[in-house]
Write an enzyme that holds these catalytic residues in place. Structure first.
Site, short mmCIF file in Angstrom:
data_model
loop_
_atom_site.label_atom_id
_atom_site.label_comp_id
_atom_site.label_asym_id
_atom_site.label_seq_id
_atom_site.Cartn_x
_atom_site.Cartn_y
_atom_site.Cartn_z
CB SER A 213 2.44 2.18 8.17
OG SER A 213 1.37 3.06 7.96
CG ASP B 173 -2.60 3.31 9.68
OD1 ASP B 173 -2.90 3.95 10.71
OD2 ASP B 173 -1.60 3.58 9.00
CG ASP C 61 0.49 6.76 10.64
OD1 ASP C 61 -0.30 5.92 10.17
OD2 ASP C 61 1.67 6.88 10.23
CG ASP D 45 1.33 3.33 12.14
OD1 ASP D 45 0.43 3.17 11.30
OD2 ASP D 45 2.28 4.13 11.98
#
Length: 553
Positions: free
Chosen positions: A142, A299, A303, A301
């Site tokens: 993340s 960010d 999400d 990833d």
């Protein structure tokens, strides 16, 4: 075996050049050996997450293979012919770990669907549900710094694993020898034999089309008037966000070139966390140059998303709580206007998110559900509504850490979805002569001024974990009766469901303390409501000082 025995075993068995060199480099370094081998990476509802490197307490091909073999054994115990979807981000070794995970599953007779390029975490949840998989894996850490990577596991519902399922997978992982216990085959041969299937471009397009169904209010004659600066922070959002916004009618998008392509070192933003102003430095600079209305940053990833808007006195960066309240208010207003708001609508927030959202929901007569931290709990609310054939009642869910979702097609926060909604919201208010900042101030004037913020304290290694446990134990045994001269009206302990303590202080203030589930840190969430933002911020600072003294940090 003790740490040194494990180290010697790894040193003699590991063939990977990078890991072997690291093991050679730490020869004689007692602290370095201890930190890498004093424990195994813990597998939980968030999967694995840790620093990249050699050892049982590091993310590497061996700990990833061990985890995947454990997952394979778990799945085979539940079903004769299970299948798994896999995605990965742009971090160092993410593609390697994804391919190895696929090869281990294929060697165990489990069918694999894998993205052929870095893809957002919500696209993993989407693939699990669309391909009717029994589990999903996404390789990501993340928003953590570049030296980290992680391994998240999802269930057949598209949510991260439940505690019970994670405990079962852990039991199988613990039975698997980390160096030699995993079955593995050739990735390329498994692809040729169709044991591993690479998801085609058409699958990506289906995801984009599904996100676009979450559009709340689009005016095709005005969308190009909204000027947007976007940065994917060298992560997976580059293609999905730009494509979706473009398909949604937003044509005036400036992307930060230095942060467009994958970069596992995150050289231009060492901490790729869109909550922080310094992370958006390049995007804000470009926005000032061209006078953009809106700044967005996802960010690695993709999400979570951070946002800032152009105001009279410069660019205003919003917190996750503020965007959550604004989006909830916008969705209700816009859907009420266009006749798409369902009867008895339901919104969801995490317990640690701002109570301002509760007042927004109450003002519009919308039910607000409150759940533990972790988007799988928001997914659980959606699932309960689905059981009663009422999934359409769900209109929005969010967490204060910049995670949002307005649809039921995935069961995780989705920054592609959120970017579309934020752009529509900014455009909606612009057509009404207001900025997002002015819209937020309008909520404060109507419902009260909320100052919501966090304090984070990092405690690395074995001593750090012990220190966090001691702080939580001391708070439970010796809860204060007053702070800042005000009475603590009640204390709520969320054990055993969650390691979290909530303290409510008179005059609508309070704070929550919980260890992070993914990083070696203690998180403190503050919330202060007052008659002005100046007063709320002043009382918030006093409360933070008192809590720091209380915790000894």
């Amino acid at each position: 075996m003790n740490e040194n025995e494990k180290y010697l075993e790894w040193k003699s068995a590991v063939k990977n050049e990078e890991l072997a060199a690291e093991l050679e480099r730490i020869s004689g370094d007692e602290d370095g050996i201890f930190d890498r081998f004093y424990k195994n990476l813990e597998f939980g509802t968030a999967g694995l997450r840790g620093i990249l490197g050699a050892g049982t307490n590091r993310m590497n091909i061996y700990t990833v293979r061990q985890a995947t073999q454990g997952l394979a054994e778990y799945l085979k115990s539940k079903k004769d012919s299970p299948s798994v979807a896999i995605a990965y981000d742009t971090r160092h070794n993410s593609e390697l770990f994804a391919r190895d995970s696929a090869a281990v599953l294929a060697a165990n007779g489990i069918k694999v669907w894998i993205y052929g390029a870095p893809a957002p975490t919500p696209m993993l949840s989407y693939a699990v549900r669309e391909r009717f998989c029994d589990a999903g894996i996404v390789i990501t850490a993340s928003h953590n710094p570049a030296q980290y990577n992680g391994y998240k596991v999802y269930g057949p519902d598209g949510c991260q694993l439940s505690p019970d399922a994670a405990a079962e997978v852990t039991s199988y992982i613990e039975k698997t020898d980390v160096l030699r216990g995993a079955l593995i085959c050739s990735f390329d041969e498994a692809v040729n034999e169709k044991k591993i299937i690479v998801l085609p471009d058409s699958f990506w397009r289906r995801y984009y089309a599904r996100v676009l169904k979450e559009s709340v209010d689009r005016d095709a004659h005005s969308l190009n008037d909204l000027s947007i600066v976007y940065t994917p922070l060298n992560g997976t959002g580059a293609l999905p966000v730009v494509t979706t916004l473009s398909l949604g009618g937003f044509g005036n998008i400036e992307v930060i070139p230095e942060q467009m392509k994958p970069d596992s070192s995150f050289a231009t933003c060492p901490s790729p966390n869109p909550e922080y102003k310094e992370t958006l430095a390049l995007a804000l600079k470009k926005a000032e140059e061209i006078g953009a209305d809106l700044v967005l940053a996802t960010d690695p990833d993709c999400d979570r998303v951070g946002a800032a808007s152009k105001e009279k006195d410069g660019y205003r960066l919003f917190t996750g709580n503020q965007i959550g309240a604004l989006l909830l208010d916008f969705i209700i207003r816009a859907r009420s206007e266009n006749g798409t708001l369902p009867k008895e609508p339901v919104a969801v927030r995490s317990i640690v998110s701002s109570k301002l959202a509760d007042l927004v929901a109450a003002h519009h007569i919308v039910k607000m559900e409150k759940v533990f931290t972790g988007f799988r709990y928001i997914g659980g609310v959606i699932a309960e509504l689905e059981k009663n054939e009422e999934a359409d009642r769900f209109i929005f869910g969010f967490e204060e850490s910049c995670g949002y979702l307005s649809g039921t097609y995935v069961r995780d926060k989705d920054a592609v979805n959120a970017c579309l909604l934020i752009c529509e919201m900014a455009n909606w208010w612009k057509l009404r002569g207001k900025t997002l900042g002015e819209a937020l101030d309008g909520l404060y004037e109507l419902l009260g001024y909320y100052c919501d913020f966090q304090d984070n304290f990092y405690f690395e290694g074995a001593d750090g974990a012990k220190r966090i446990a001691e702080i939580m134990d001391t708070l439970r045994k010796n809860a204060p009766e007053t702070l800042c001269g005000k009475e603590i009206t009640y204390v709520k302990d969320y054990l055993p469901e969650s390691n979290m303590l909530e303290f409510c202080v008179e005059c609508n203030s309070g704070f929550i303390v919980r260890p992070s589930g993914t990083e070696p840190k203690l998180k403190i969430y503050y919330s202060v409501r007052a008659d002005s933002m100046e007063l709320a911020e002043k009382e918030g600072e006093a409360l933070k000082t008192a809590v720091r003294e209380l915790l000894g940090v």
